[in-house]
Structure formats: structure tokens, C-alpha cells
Scaffold this active site. Sequence first.
Site, PDB file in Angstrom:
ATOM      1  CG  ASP A 349     -37.037  -0.270  -3.060  1.00 48.79           C
ATOM      2  OD1 ASP A 349     -37.778  -0.410  -2.086  1.00 48.79           O
ATOM      3  OD2 ASP A 349     -36.226   0.678  -3.193  1.00 48.79           O
ATOM      4  CD  GLU A 386     -41.812  -0.185  -1.716  1.00 47.19           C
ATOM      5  OE1 GLU A 386     -41.904  -0.299  -0.486  1.00 47.19           O
ATOM      6  OE2 GLU A 386     -40.751   0.161  -2.287  1.00 47.19           O
TER       7      GLU A 386
END
Length: 700
Positions: A349, A386
Site C-alpha cells: 500500500d 501501489e
Amino acid sequence: MTRIPDRLEAGSPYPLGATFDGLGVNFAVFSAHAEKIELCLFDEYGRREIARLELPEWTDEIWHGYLPDARPGMLYGFRAHGPYAPEQGHRFNPNKLLLDPYTRRTFGRIRWSDALHGYRVNSPRADLSFDRRDSAAAMPKSVVVSNSFDWGDDRRPNTPWSETVIYEAHVKGLTQLMENVPHNERGTYRALSHPDVIAHLQRLGITAIELLPIQGFVQDRFLQEKGLVNYWGYNTLSFFAPEQRYLGDGDADDLRLAVRRFHAAGIEVLLDVVYNHTAEGSELGQTMCFRGLDNATYYRLQKDNPRYCVNDTGTGNTFNLDQPRVLQMVTDSLRYWVESYHVDGFRFDLGSTLGRTGDGAFDPGASFFDVLRQDPVLGRVKLISEPWDIGPGGYQLGNHPPGFAEWNDKFRDSTRRFWKGDTGVRPEFAARLSGSGDLFDRRARRPWASVNYVASHDGQTLADLTEYEQRHNEANGEDNRDGHSDNQSCNWGVEGPTDDPAIKAVRERVRRSMLITVLASLGTPMLLAGDEFGRTQQGNNNAYCQDNEISWLDWAQAASEEGQSLSHFVRRLILIRKHYPLVRSSAFLYGEEIAPGIRNLDWFDERGQSLTPDDWQNPEGKALVMRRARLLESGRYEAITLLMNGSQVPLDFALPEPHDYRRLLVDSADTGIGERDLEGTTVQVQDRAAVLLYATGSVE
């Protein structure tokens, strides 16, 4: 009960955490700036502190001690003594019980109280004040564990990247409404690998399941006060411990058993992990672990005023991976999940944050990336980033080092725009279809580095992209202000569900066209769980706090005629991808001629004519043909041709020369998935539809 001595033995600084050796437990915790650290032991219910012992040794900034005769199951925490000087970045407060950063299991849950703060909430001096209340009653406790699990003949699938198809899912949402799963097991690790789940993924042809965060996370106080929950789990506090909510009446071995069953079915398990920030929030947040142990080391602080956290993540704090001990904890955590749970990879993330150096700039040669790439354990698993955060220069798509794949939001957005009929999209769309070599073809990277998707947990589902043009997040309690305002979606005439057969037909065709795009493009395809049968979130594009039917997969819908039809379509696409190497080429293609009139990558319009520079610049061009070809050892060639009609009317596509045997593999306008041989030199493609063809021929 273990006899507790008056003081701890010296113990060892390694390994970090609580380690049972058969005779007792060694405790070791890092803090560079603490003056003293105490080990606190609790009764079996975690309610009463029964002993407080000072860690007697400090070696290389590791505080450590050994407790003879201690056993797994013991509950404990730490208290750290040191300066409370926020202006210098230090926030030590021994009144606050702290979780062990390396705890493998937690007991109990956060009970929200102002006592969790190191300062007096509502004090005129704000976080410069000092709170003397004991937070132990409000804190979960760390648990001593002894990991032992019979992995038998477990073997990792080790699926090549070029053959990987990812299915992004939530542990609870996947099985909460699955009828054949016992009620007491739904939404748990035990249910994760239920035979019905595995059978569904195998029927589709999925090779990897990517799970939203399962590392121990904290429920946000502001959500709980509104009667909501942090459903997605991007609020980690315990980076080694499985999230308690998914244990049910079982234990962590249920997760290990699930991984083993997935492996036996040929399916890899990837974890979505959050190492960019922690659940402690900004400088006004709670003191539950890292902040109390060594705030100035664990977090990136503003250089001109270390009282304040750097907030490149949008969550209040940013983990400081430029610090060796913080980097060590993250890599130890990753290695633990690979070695103790046999997971096959990770999705990071806000991965740009992990590549920020001491000055805050992103660097593809940052320590985090270098350590993972050379690690003999972590360098062999799948790594996905990401590639953005909200900090300066935070958008880093394509700039990660070799060994990493990246979520490609440019693929997502151009695919959505092309199929809703936007103008001027064709050049960008073509670049994404061909593997985004403009972004990824450097340093020996391959097309698989582009993770191609049209929908993920963050945003609208595939079905909602064709039913809602506006977000509908009223249930989130923020007056529909949260979530993206521009979804690049189209409702095709009615906002929300409709019985109009014409609108429904267009919506279904567009969904199938986007699925063909994802699975016929170069790169690594990713599907959002439930998109294969038309799952809806009722227009909610930010369902992070919806632990209910908005987010859970409706398996009754999957069993419906429409749901089964779409699932069969997805299955067919994945089979095509598996059977035809050209659909999943492992190398970038740039239009080199491999035979007279045949290039390894070529682009045409609906007339069968090669696109000229002027054609590419025509903003009204909404038809596109992509042909990929390769030579066979037999002296023949084979080609995969994708015909795409983004316009509002059917078009007759003239098939590009040379003509030879052709077979229609799939048509997004044909719900019967009518594979057939083709005669003639044209194919009619319905409006907003895509057709995939296979061809062979002789090389002249």
C-alpha cells in the site's frame, strides 16, 4: 502459573520480540532513545498487571531480558521511560502500555479512551501536556507464542508472472454470505479456503488470491463513534500478528491451513500490506506502540519542527524506513509471513512512501527496495507496489526497480474512458494494451510489471462503472463528500438499476468489453472479487467502512442466470489467455517485422488500414485493432487480433492483410461466447464491443 523472579536474566538482543526456547522466554525490543524499558506481565484475562520487570541489558540499542520458566500464552506489554519532549521528537510516557512491535499474536482489543494519548486531551497545551493515566485497561496485550505447524508436502505454485491472474478479495467479504459455509465460520480464515471458494477460483482459472490487509489493525475511533468500522483494514498496528477479527473460534493455524489448501489447488496467496504508516495517527494520535518506544526513530518528523509528523500518507504519520531498525522490522515482518505462513508475495500500500529517502524524495534505489531485491527469501516472492502517495512527487508509476510489479491506474482510467466513448483516448489506450512499455521497459523489466485492472477495492465495482455516474457514499456518514468524484463511469441513461432492456444490454456489453481488455492486454491481469458475476456496491466508491451487504459478495447473485453467464465469460477469457502465448507475451513488442507484411505488433483502424500519425491524433477515432504475431517453428505465423469498437454504432471491421485461417475466440456482444471459424474478410463488431480473433498463416 509461572514463578516470577524479582529480576530478569540478561537474555539476548536477538531475535527481537518474545521468543520461547523451551525453558523460558527471551524478550528483546528496540529503542535508541529510551532510558529504561519495563516488561509488564498480565493475568490470563489481560485485566490485571501482575509484575513489572526492568529489561536489564541494552545492546546495540536493543533492550533485552530473559524470563526463566515462562511459557507460550503469557500476556505482556512494555513501558518505556525517557524524555517527554515533543519539540525534540520524543514522546516517552511510562504510563502508557505498549504493544511489542514483534508480537505474533494479540489478546483483547482497543477500548477507546483518552488515556491512550500520551498528552492530556483538550489541554490548552495540546500535545505538549503530559497524561499520567495508565492506559493498560484500554490496550490489547501481546502474547508469547510458539509457532509449530505441520506443512507436510506443501509446495509453492511458483506461477510465472506472465501466467499470473490475480483475484483481489477481502477475507470476511468473500465468505460472509456463502451458504455452504457454517455460520460460525463465515468471514474467518477457516472459511477462506472452503471447498466452494477454491472450486470457484479454479473454475475461473485464477492463479493468485490477493487478500486485503490481514495484519493486526485498529478500528478508528471516529468510525466506531458513528457506528461504522474500518472494514478494509489499512490501519495496521501489529505487523506480525494475524488480525483477530478473522480468527472466529479458531487460531492462526487456520490461516496456515488455508494457505496450504490454496497451494494444493495451484493458487498463490498474496497479502496487501501497509508499512507506510501505523494506526497511531498524527502527533495528536494515540501512544500504543512505536510512538511510545521511540517516536523520533520510527516516524519521519518535520526537520524544522520534529514535534510534527510528516504526513505523506494522508493518515497522519509516515513510517521512517530510512532508519535501519525500522527497515529491519519491516523486512523481518515480511520474512516472517513468507516463512511462517508460506505466503507467496505482497502488495505494498502506498509503495512510493517506502522508497522515500531521508530528504523525503522518492528513490528507486532506496534501502527498502535494495534490501528486498537481494534478500534470499523476499527476493523470490511476488512484489507489487501501489506506486503513489500524497507526498511531494508521490506519483511514481513505472519508476520502481526491477523485481516489482505496479498497479497501473493509467490502464484503469484509459480503459474506462475508451469504453464510455471519450474522445482523444486512442493513443493512450493503445500504449496500455501493449503492456505500457513507455512506463516499464527499462532495466530489464517485462510487461508483467504492469498490473492491469479496471476495478479494485478502492473505487467502483465493474458493474457499478456501468450503472452509476455519481458516487453514492451516503452510508459512510460524510454527506457523500468522501471518495473520488470522477470515476470515469457511465450509467448509459439511468442512474442505478433499471429494467430497460436496451440499457441493460449496453451495460452488459461494456462490462464484457472491459473484461476482454484486462485479460487480452500485455501485463498481469487483476480482477476484483465478485466482478466476475456482476457484484454491486450500490454506487459506493469508498466502501472502506461498510462491513455489511454493501461490501460482502452476494453468492446468490453469482448463482443467477446473469451471474453465471458473466462468470462463464470470464472463465473463457482466462482459458484463452492460458492457451495462447501471444495474449500474455513475456516480452515487450514494438512492431518489428517478422515476415513480409507481418509485424510482432501492429495497429489498424476499422478499414484494416495501418494507423498513420494523423489517425493517431484524430480525437474522434474510436475504433482500434491491435494485432500481435509471432513466427512458429513450422514456417508459419500465428496472430492474436483484438477488434475494439468504442463508438455508438456497429462497425464492419475489415480484417488486415494477409488473409488466412481465422477463428473468432470471443465477442463481448455474444452472451453465448460463440467461438467459430470465420469466412470472408470482415467482422461486424457491435457498438461498445470487442472481438478477439486467432489466425495462422504461411510465411511467404
